[in-house]
Design an enzyme around this catalytic site. Sequence first.
Site, short mmCIF file in Angstrom:
data_model
loop_
_atom_site.label_atom_id
_atom_site.label_comp_id
_atom_site.label_asym_id
_atom_site.label_seq_id
_atom_site.Cartn_x
_atom_site.Cartn_y
_atom_site.Cartn_z
CG ASP A 9 18.42 -3.65 54.12
OD1 ASP A 9 19.08 -3.58 54.90
OD2 ASP A 9 18.96 -5.28 52.91
CG ASP A 40 14.90 -9.88 51.87
OD1 ASP A 40 14.26 -8.11 51.84
OD2 ASP A 40 15.78 -10.11 51.79
N1 GLY Z 1 18.47 -6.14 50.65
C1 GLY Z 1 19.80 -6.33 50.77
C2 GLY Z 1 20.67 -5.52 49.82
O1 GLY Z 1 20.65 -4.46 49.97
O2 GLY Z 1 22.21 -6.11 49.80
#
Ligand code: GLY
Length: 360
Positions: free
Chosen positions: A155, A94
Amino acid sequence: MTAIDVTAAAVTAALSIIDGNLHEFGDEYPDDTTVGDRYPMRAGNVGWTTSFWPGMLWLAYDLTGDEKYLTAASGHVGSFAARVDGRVDVDTHDLGFLYTLSCVTAVRRTGNPVAKRAALAAADHLMSRVLHPAGIIQAWGDLRDPAQRGRTIIDSLMNTPLLFWAAEETGEHRYAETAWRHAAQLRDHILRPDGSTYHTFYWDPVSGEPLRGETEQGHADESCWARGQAWGVYGFLLNHRHTGDESFLTAARRCADYFRAHLPADGVPYWDLSLTGVERDSSAAAIAACGLWELGERDAAGRILGSLISDYLSGGNALLRHGVYDKPKGVGVDEGTLWGDYFYLEALTRVTRPGWTHPW
Ligand code: GLY
């Protein structure tokens, strides 16, 4: 009121909440989700969502040209530089979300040299998470953790833009090649034949062989987590934009078709697309609205945004209510979410500022 008036009023209302939060949050960061429609503060710049707050400040600056937002957004660069320099909670893919919105945007808007150094350091750290021979970027945790080793998640398609930016900035193609290969692995394995997606997928870290899909935040391994599908729409499209690879555009369209076909009448999905009559996830709707708009599906994007404006605005200090962070773990269920607020404001910016350049 016309649709244009409604959206303009929604921008004004959102900016008014942001102004209140500017005062309330100071130099600190709100938590991932609200509790009872208000954001508690978090202890330090940790977790995957802190950049959505400066991200919203940059959007507010783009929407208004008001220097107070530029000053406030730029004021967060030091915290993100300290975070990557000090290796504070950076064992995550992330880094893309975190440094694209906080630092790459600062570089693009102001040429901030501290932001540039921090964003490149974050890109380098993200590169250290690549597992060969699978050619994937591991999503979560220490690379030696057996539970996480070889695992990626849908994600992550939103995290590769940091690497494409680093390639442009440095002229070093390895960043872009890594991002492209990672996105191609997800296209081939996390996207299912019917256009739905797994939330997470494992590869054998030694042989590179694709192993199995699993969920983490969805209802079941073989169901389709709504936010994951929204990340797929927007994320595959962004990877297409950066590479010109038509197969990513096709993947984005397939995700979009599945997403649209599994929406209730108001266009805001249940938190898992296999379920009905459960909590909605307004954040998935906001992400999908941005992706669909970018995909040229403007009617579908406009319908979703219209629903968010008419029925999903928070009464507290979030922009949206009725989001779901992690239903299986009971975290942030039916609350406002920091990323939902960011993508809602991004969608409003897209609709009200034709020609606006998105940060991804
Ligand atoms: N990227 C983590 C979520 O969407 O919860």
